[in-house]
Design an enzyme around this catalytic site. Structure first.
Site, PDB file in Angstrom:
ATOM      1  N   ASP A 239       6.871   6.375  -0.274  1.00  0.00           N
ATOM      2  CA  ASP A 239       8.148   5.752  -0.629  1.00  0.00           C
ATOM      3  C   ASP A 239       8.875   5.170   0.573  1.00  0.00           C
ATOM      4  O   ASP A 239      10.103   5.095   0.609  1.00  0.00           O
ATOM      5  CB  ASP A 239       9.058   6.759  -1.349  1.00  0.00           C
ATOM      6  CG  ASP A 239       8.432   7.281  -2.630  1.00  0.00           C
ATOM      7  OD1 ASP A 239       7.794   6.475  -3.344  1.00  0.00           O
ATOM      8  OD2 ASP A 239       8.562   8.488  -2.906  1.00  0.00           O
ATOM      9  N   ARG A 240       8.109   4.752   1.549  1.00  0.00           N
ATOM     10  CA  ARG A 240       8.658   4.145   2.762  1.00  0.00           C
ATOM     11  C   ARG A 240       9.576   5.088   3.544  1.00  0.00           C
ATOM     12  O   ARG A 240      10.371   4.641   4.367  1.00  0.00           O
ATOM     13  CB  ARG A 240       9.410   2.834   2.439  1.00  0.00           C
ATOM     14  CG  ARG A 240       8.506   1.750   1.816  1.00  0.00           C
ATOM     15  CD  ARG A 240       7.382   1.380   2.770  1.00  0.00           C
ATOM     16  NE  ARG A 240       6.594   0.254   2.314  1.00  0.00           N
ATOM     17  CZ  ARG A 240       5.399   0.357   1.724  1.00  0.00           C
ATOM     18  NH1 ARG A 240       4.866   1.562   1.520  1.00  0.00           N
ATOM     19  NH2 ARG A 240       4.725  -0.716   1.377  1.00  0.00           N
ATOM     20  N   MET A 241       9.422   6.394   3.296  1.00  0.00           N
ATOM     21  CA  MET A 241      10.205   7.384   4.034  1.00  0.00           C
ATOM     22  C   MET A 241       9.388   7.839   5.251  1.00  0.00           C
ATOM     23  O   MET A 241       9.040   9.012   5.406  1.00  0.00           O
ATOM     24  CB  MET A 241      10.562   8.555   3.120  1.00  0.00           C
ATOM     25  CG  MET A 241      11.484   8.168   1.978  1.00  0.00           C
ATOM     26  SD  MET A 241      13.140   7.677   2.563  1.00  0.00           S
ATOM     27  CE  MET A 241      13.791   9.278   3.012  1.00  0.00           C
TER      28      MET A 241
ATOM     29  N   ARG B 196       0.843  -1.183   0.000  1.00  0.00           N
ATOM     30  CA  ARG B 196       0.000   0.000   0.000  1.00  0.00           C
ATOM     31  C   ARG B 196       0.877   1.231   0.000  1.00  0.00           C
ATOM     32  O   ARG B 196       2.002   1.220   0.497  1.00  0.00           O
ATOM     33  CB  ARG B 196      -0.905   0.025   1.231  1.00  0.00           C
ATOM     34  CG  ARG B 196      -1.950  -1.084   1.258  1.00  0.00           C
ATOM     35  CD  ARG B 196      -2.895  -0.897   2.433  1.00  0.00           C
ATOM     36  NE  ARG B 196      -3.618   0.366   2.338  1.00  0.00           N
ATOM     37  CZ  ARG B 196      -4.457   0.804   3.280  1.00  0.00           C
ATOM     38  NH1 ARG B 196      -4.648   0.098   4.370  1.00  0.00           N
ATOM     39  NH2 ARG B 196      -5.087   1.953   3.130  1.00  0.00           N
TER      40      ARG B 196
END
Length: 217
Positions: A195-197, A15
């Site tokens: 972006d998984r940041m 997601r």
């Protein structure tokens, strides 16, 4: 034909997280105040049982165990839950009085992690909560020797009926049941981002207060 169920393909399950950045300047000066703010937002968002938390413990030998329990109170002293002291978690905490809590609020892309030491709360505090519970839950606390092996559901139900007959009202507080308080040493607030940041801000107990640190995602 082989009827064995095959595991689903998990690599494509993902997601996109998107939300407002979580900045140091956004946070309260202490983790309990910040927890209160986020907990209220979880309530406002309609999350089912936002007080459900994963409790992780370990035995003296380091064998880990995790399960979901319910937060039943908190203040500047720590986070309180109730259980059978003879249960797996009760035995773990008697041997190793450290625990971790996780509040997994997936639908609002947040989680809170708490790590700390654990102590039993007073009998008076436990009794106040026990006596506020529905009658059936109080009998259930007596009927279930939590984590012990039982031969059948029928045995468990018969034990419940026996105790309900013994105490048709106002069962006493079991001496093997009560509350634990997790005294936080670290509390991390996690906010999902693109972006998984992700944003991870951690309060770490110092003397005399709390240090606030950002962790890499």
């Amino acid at each position: 034909m082989d009827a064995t169920p095959r595991p689903p393909v998990l690599a494509g399950l993902r997601r996109t997280y998107e939300g407002q950045p979580l900045l140091e300047s956004d946070l309260a000066p202490d983790p309990v105040a910040q927890f209160t703010a986020w907990f209220q937002e979880a309530l406002d968002a309609g999350l089912p049982e936002p007080n459900a938390m994963v409790l992780a413990t370990a035995s003296a030998g380091g064998r880990p165990s995790a399960r979901t329990v319910l937060l039943k109170g908190y203040d500047e002293r720590g986070f309180v839950f109730y259980t059978n002291y003879e249960s797996r978690k009760g035995r773990d905490l008697a041997e190793n009085a450290r625990a971790s809590l996780l509040f997994p609020w997936h639908s609002i892309r947040r989680q809170i992690r708490v790590e700390g030491t654990v102590t039993r709360i007073s009998h008076a505090e436990s009794a106040d909560y026990f006596n506020s519970r529905p009658y059936g839950s109080r009998i259930g606390a007596w009927a279930s020797r939590q984590s012990a092996v039982v031969r059948s559901r029928e045995e468990l139900d018969a034990r419940y009926e026996e105790l309900a007959a013994r105490w048709p009202e106002d069962p006493p507080v079991p001496d093997f049941w009560g509350g634990f308080r997790v005294i936080p040493m670290e509390v991390e607030f996690w906010q999902g981002q693109l972006d998984r940041m992700h944003d991870r801000l951690r309060y770490r107990r110092t003397r005399p207060g709390w240090a606030l640190e950002r962790l890499a995602p």
